[in-house]
Scaffold this motif. Structure first.
Motif, PDB file in Angstrom:
ATOM      1  N   PRO A  85       2.650  14.741   3.624  1.00 28.72           N
ATOM      2  CA  PRO A  85       1.554  13.826   3.957  1.00 28.72           C
ATOM      3  C   PRO A  85       0.284  14.592   4.318  1.00 28.72           C
ATOM      4  N   LEU A  86      -0.854  13.984   4.001  1.00 28.21           N
ATOM      5  CA  LEU A  86      -2.150  14.525   4.382  1.00 28.21           C
ATOM      6  C   LEU A  86      -2.527  13.979   5.758  1.00 28.21           C
ATOM      7  N   THR A  87      -3.044  14.845   6.619  1.00 23.12           N
ATOM      8  CA  THR A  87      -3.334  14.431   7.998  1.00 23.12           C
ATOM      9  C   THR A  87      -4.778  14.011   8.213  1.00 23.12           C
ATOM     10  N   ASP A  88      -5.710  14.453   7.361  1.00 24.78           N
ATOM     11  CA  ASP A  88      -7.126  14.265   7.673  1.00 24.78           C
ATOM     12  C   ASP A  88      -7.867  13.429   6.634  1.00 24.78           C
ATOM     13  N   VAL A  89      -7.157  12.721   5.788  1.00 24.39           N
ATOM     14  CA  VAL A  89      -7.799  11.828   4.840  1.00 24.39           C
ATOM     15  C   VAL A  89      -6.864  10.657   4.581  1.00 24.39           C
ATOM     16  N   ARG A  90      -7.433   9.476   4.424  1.00 31.68           N
ATOM     17  CA  ARG A  90      -6.628   8.293   4.119  1.00 31.68           C
ATOM     18  C   ARG A  90      -6.328   8.307   2.623  1.00 31.68           C
ATOM     19  N   ALA A  91      -5.101   8.635   2.268  1.00 27.40           N
ATOM     20  CA  ALA A  91      -4.718   8.798   0.867  1.00 27.40           C
ATOM     21  C   ALA A  91      -3.666   7.753   0.517  1.00 27.40           C
ATOM     22  N   GLY A  92      -4.028   6.832  -0.351  1.00 24.27           N
ATOM     23  CA  GLY A  92      -3.074   5.807  -0.748  1.00 24.27           C
ATOM     24  C   GLY A  92      -3.624   4.972  -1.884  1.00 24.27           C
ATOM     25  N   ARG A  93      -2.770   4.124  -2.408  1.00 22.25           N
ATOM     26  CA  ARG A  93      -3.200   3.179  -3.437  1.00 22.25           C
ATOM     27  C   ARG A  93      -2.612   1.810  -3.104  1.00 22.25           C
TER      28      ARG A  93
ATOM     29  N   ARG B 298       0.880  -1.171   0.000  1.00 18.84           N
ATOM     30  CA  ARG B 298       0.000   0.000   0.000  1.00 18.84           C
ATOM     31  C   ARG B 298       0.912   1.214   0.000  1.00 18.84           C
ATOM     32  N   GLU B 299       0.826   2.009  -1.053  1.00 22.89           N
ATOM     33  CA  GLU B 299       1.710   3.156  -1.207  1.00 22.89           C
ATOM     34  C   GLU B 299       0.968   4.440  -0.833  1.00 22.89           C
ATOM     35  N   PRO B 300       1.427   5.156   0.195  1.00 22.46           N
ATOM     36  CA  PRO B 300       0.771   6.420   0.546  1.00 22.46           C
ATOM     37  C   PRO B 300       0.902   7.441  -0.585  1.00 22.46           C
ATOM     38  N   LEU B 301      -0.093   8.291  -0.683  1.00 21.21           N
ATOM     39  CA  LEU B 301      -0.058   9.405  -1.634  1.00 21.21           C
ATOM     40  C   LEU B 301       0.137  10.695  -0.852  1.00 21.21           C
ATOM     41  N   ASP B 302       1.184  11.423  -1.196  1.00 19.85           N
ATOM     42  CA  ASP B 302       1.480  12.703  -0.560  1.00 19.85           C
ATOM     43  C   ASP B 302       1.207  13.839  -1.536  1.00 19.85           C
ATOM     44  N   VAL B 303       1.053  15.031  -1.000  1.00 19.11           N
ATOM     45  CA  VAL B 303       0.881  16.211  -1.850  1.00 19.11           C
ATOM     46  C   VAL B 303       2.259  16.735  -2.236  1.00 19.11           C
ATOM     47  N   GLY B 304       2.521  16.764  -3.527  1.00 13.80           N
ATOM     48  CA  GLY B 304       3.785  17.299  -4.017  1.00 13.80           C
ATOM     49  C   GLY B 304       3.663  18.781  -4.302  1.00 13.80           C
ATOM     50  N   VAL B 305       4.574  19.569  -3.741  1.00 12.70           N
ATOM     51  CA  VAL B 305       4.584  21.019  -3.974  1.00 12.70           C
ATOM     52  C   VAL B 305       6.004  21.439  -4.343  1.00 12.70           C
ATOM     53  N   SER B 306       6.139  22.533  -5.069  1.00  9.55           N
ATOM     54  CA  SER B 306       7.465  23.039  -5.426  1.00  9.55           C
ATOM     55  C   SER B 306       8.173  23.574  -4.189  1.00  9.55           C
TER      56      SER B 306
END
Length: 307
Positions: free
Chosen positions: A261-269, A166-174
């Motif tokens: 990482p997102l703190t308030d939603v389960r984000a992954g694939r 299970r790979e977490p999804l993070d928010v990518g920003v510059s």
């Protein structure tokens, strides 16, 4: 009953048309139809019925198709036992995988199977909607698929499903983004940004859609692509933010972009291997699958650094 004729029912159940079965097996449609008619005469029951301009299996045809799976699996298990007795796994193993999973697993997997010179692995890039990965098992020995957290895997009675990671999804920003100094973010922090996304109904898109529902506002997607390096480049150059797979994108993040990482939603694939039961029984396929599982374990145990 002829085993090859029973296998046609399995192919028809998976592919949906005699034309597609003929193409897959290198036969003419008339030859396939003739074999199906012969099987029907042998069993004395209607197995295939016309629907409009196509055909479909009857209940009896479906039951025999399911039996064909068990028969094919038993034959494959016997062949695997014989291959092991003769001294090794050999043959071609066809793998379909989406690009970022290939990047994550394939180099290490190939290194692991170098001790099996009789195995040759053939790869195809296949990045499709998450609902379409199961269909690829008709043409490939192993299908590396991904799905979002809210979607269940295929039924084990139909396909063998082997979890990889299970790979977490993070928010990518510059690096110059207003949030780049944060250690983590909330949905409210980022939902109003310009988003670099993937095609609709792909796993990452479903997570972004769930974020939009949670925030009560639609996500503004300005570009969609299945090419992860392009998405990362657009993020790094400040053209938007994106949900990026942590294990895959982290190695390219240093000095270019941040993963938050997102703190308030389960984000992954979930990344998993899908296989027909009969193909999963082949010794060469088992060797390649074991190598994928070992690589997945290595990826998940690696320390998360450089974010």
């Amino acid at each position: 009953m002829d085993v090859a004729q029973l296998a046609l029912l399995r192919e028809l159940a998976d592919r949906g048309s005699i034309t597609e079965v003929a193409l897959a097996l290198g036969k003419s449609p008339s030859a396939v139809s003739q074999q199906l008619r012969t099987l029907q005469r042998q069993v004395g029951v209607v197995l295939v019925e016309r629907v409009g301009r196509g055909v479909r299996l009857t209940d009896a045809g479906t039951a025999l198709a399911e039996s064909s799976v068990r028969i094919s699996t038993a034959i494959a298990e016997a062949e695997a036992t014989w291959d092991a007795y003769r001294g090794g796994a050999t043959g071609v193993v066809r793998v379909a995988s989406f690009q970022s999973a290939s990047e994550l697993f394939v180099p290490g997997m190939l290194t692991r199977i170098t001790e099996y010179p009789g195995i040759r692995v053939e790869f195809d890039d296949q990045d499709v909607s998450q609902d379409d990965f199961a269909d690829l098992t008709a043409d490939y020995d192993i299908v590396i698929a991904h799905r979002s957290d809210d979607v269940l895997p295929p039924a084990p009675s139909v396909l063998r499903v082997v979890p990889l990671v299970r790979e977490p999804l993070d928010v990518g920003v510059s690096l110059g983004h207003r949030l780049a100094g944060r250690e983590r973010v909330t949905v409210a922090d980022v939902i109003g940004e310009d988003w670099i996304g993937v095609p609709v109904d792909y796993p990452i898109d479903r997570v972004l859609a769930a974020m939009a529902v949670a925030a009560g506002t639609p996500a503004r997607v300005i570009h969609r692509s299945t090419h992860l390096p392009l998405i990362e480049n657009l993020v790094a150059t400040g053209h938007g933010v994106a949900l990026l797979p942590r294990h895959t994108s982290l190695g390219r993040a240093a000095g270019r972009y941040r993963l938050l990482p997102l703190t308030d939603v389960r984000a992954g694939r979930h990344i998993e291997a899908l296989l027909r039961p009969d193909r999963a029984a082949r010794l060469a396929v088992r060797v390649v699958l074991d190598a994928y599982v070992a690589e997945a374990a290595l990826q998940t145990s690696a320390p998360v650094t450089g974010r």
